[in-house]
Every structure is written in C-alpha cells, then in structure tokens.
Design an enzyme around this catalytic site. Sequence first.
Site, short mmCIF file in Angstrom:
data_model
loop_
_atom_site.label_atom_id
_atom_site.label_comp_id
_atom_site.label_asym_id
_atom_site.label_seq_id
_atom_site.Cartn_x
_atom_site.Cartn_y
_atom_site.Cartn_z
N LYS A 93 -6.32 -89.15 -66.83
CA LYS A 93 -6.49 -90.21 -67.84
C LYS A 93 -5.52 -91.36 -67.63
CE LYS A 93 -8.17 -87.02 -71.39
NZ LYS A 93 -7.77 -85.71 -70.85
N1 5IU Z 1 -10.59 -83.32 -73.12
C1 5IU Z 1 -11.05 -83.06 -74.37
N2 5IU Z 1 -11.62 -84.08 -75.11
C2 5IU Z 1 -11.73 -85.34 -74.64
C3 5IU Z 1 -11.23 -85.59 -73.34
C4 5IU Z 1 -10.68 -84.57 -72.60
O1 5IU Z 1 -11.01 -81.94 -74.87
O2 5IU Z 1 -12.28 -86.20 -75.33
I1 5IU Z 1 -11.39 -87.43 -72.59
C5 5IU Z 1 -10.00 -82.27 -72.27
C6 5IU Z 1 -8.80 -81.57 -72.84
C7 5IU Z 1 -8.90 -80.21 -72.24
C8 5IU Z 1 -10.40 -79.96 -72.12
O3 5IU Z 1 -8.34 -80.23 -70.92
O4 5IU Z 1 -10.98 -81.25 -72.02
C9 5IU Z 1 -11.04 -79.21 -73.28
O5 5IU Z 1 -10.46 -77.94 -73.43
P1 5IU Z 1 -10.97 -76.85 -74.51
O6 5IU Z 1 -12.43 -76.51 -74.12
O7 5IU Z 1 -10.05 -75.71 -74.29
O8 5IU Z 1 -10.86 -77.46 -75.87
#
Ligand code: 5IU
Length: 259
Positions: A93
């Site tokens: 990001k």
């Molecule tokens: N992630 C999010 N939401 C977003 C974005 C990135 O959850 O809007 I942009 C990332 C953060 C983490 C993964 O690395 O995606 C989701 O993890 P979980 O499935 O454990 O919540």
Amino acid sequence: MQVRFSYAERAAYCKNALAKKLFLLMDGKKSNLALSADVTHCEDVLALADKIGPEICILKIHVDILEDFDQTFPLELRKLADKHNFLIFEDRKFADIGNTVKLQYEKGIYHIADWADIINAHSLPGSGIVSGLMEVGLKKQRGLLLLAEMSSANNLFTKDYAMQTLRMAEQFPEFVIGFISQQKLSDDPGWIYMTPGVQLQAGTDVLGQQYVTPEIALVKHQSDIIIVGRGIIKAEDTLAEARKYREAGWKAYNVNCAK
Ligand code: 5IU
C-alpha cells in the site's frame, strides 16, 4: 443479472502481460482465491505457501511484519510460487510521492520489485505515485493494483474517490492491472478486482474489519478474486478450509458466466 465473461475470455482485454497471465492462471487452475498469509515468521509463510499453494491464484504477504526476514526468503517463496503456480502479491500500500515510492519499491532491505509480481498503492497522492512505481515495475513485467475502496468500518473512501481512482488507472493500462475494492467499478472486462474482508460467514473483527461472504463479493458485487486471511490461517485444518473458500469462490464467479 448481466452475463459475465470467463476469466480466460477477459485475458484478451488486458494491456498488461501479468494481468493476462493471472486471468489464464485462474482459468487453468480454477481458483479465484488469494491467501493473505499474515504470519510473522518466514518459515510459517513458506509452510502456508507450500500447503495451500495448490488451491490459490495469489499469495499475499506483508513483508514488513516478518520478524526474521532475510534475503533467502524471497527466493524460497519464488520457488514455491513456481512449484504451485501462483503469483506473489506484496500488500505494501504505497502512499507517498513518486520519487519516494520508487525507492521504497526497489531499494531498502526488501527489494520488493525483485520478487513481488503484484503490488498496490493508494491513489490519494495523485498519478505521480503510479508513474514512480511504473518506472521500476514495468520493465520487470510487474502489475499494480490501486486501492479504490477498503473493507474497514468508518473508512474515508467515497464513491467519487473510487471513480477518480478508476480514471487514474485508465491513464496507465500498461501497468495498472486493477483494483482492491469491494465491487466492480467499470464495464471494461480487462480490470481485475480483488476483495479483502471475506469469510464464509459475514461479520466483523474487533478492530473494524468487515466481512462479506464469497457470494456477496463475487455475485452481488461482481468482484473477481476473494482475499482471505484469518478465515483460512486460523482454521484448525487450513487446507480443508482453503478448499471450501476455493470452491465457494469458483462457484460464485461462474454463476453468471455463459459457460
Ligand atoms: N486488507 C483488508 N482490507 C482492505 C485492504 C486490505 O483487509 O480494504 I486495501 C488486507 C489486510 C489483511 C487482509 O492483510 O487483507 C485481510 O485479512 P483477514 O481476512 O484476516 O481479515
């Protein structure tokens, strides 16, 4: 409901070689599942990659949460990506001016550009961020996703911001492959949408993460790839759980495909 192109058909609309490769990989492997391997030791990432690799099209990591990163890690991860045929996504990001993100992408300890097929960036700083990353990534045949929306509660993203992010992407079709978003944003079939915040049951975590189901993400919101972290990595049997997500994701995308 509108009939959707298959992933294989959509490959023809991509102006970026990696995006094309990803669509064909998904079609061949019959997977639209990305695993978010949010663990903090290299051997745990590599173990997940080896075990879950056959089920996924993408392995997403946060290299800066690894406590024991060393230069052999990306080489080992690449071997597993080749063995199991998935792409590597560093969820960095980027969010700075073009010159700085270029350095962050290529230099420092991690040399992200040397091993990450896919990276992502905020569009907030303006199009210089894409130009900077593209100077490094294009010649290495990498691909960039722009963040158009987030899954977290009370985020500051708006519909207008998402649309302006789409407009920015349209200026760089040779490098931007698509979006991190909760839904499809354009009728151009060449863009890829990846949706985080997915679990088999809708819900939330204690820090504002909001989950939708694979069906909501892929059928209702017309996204393309589900990104799943804790839904899989916290399961007792990670492989069995990954297979459930893979099946649910594949079935959901194909609900509206002609063939
Ligand atoms: N992630 C999010 N939401 C977003 C974005 C990135 O959850 O809007 I942009 C990332 C953060 C983490 C993964 O690395 O995606 C989701 O993890 P979980 O499935 O454990 O919540």
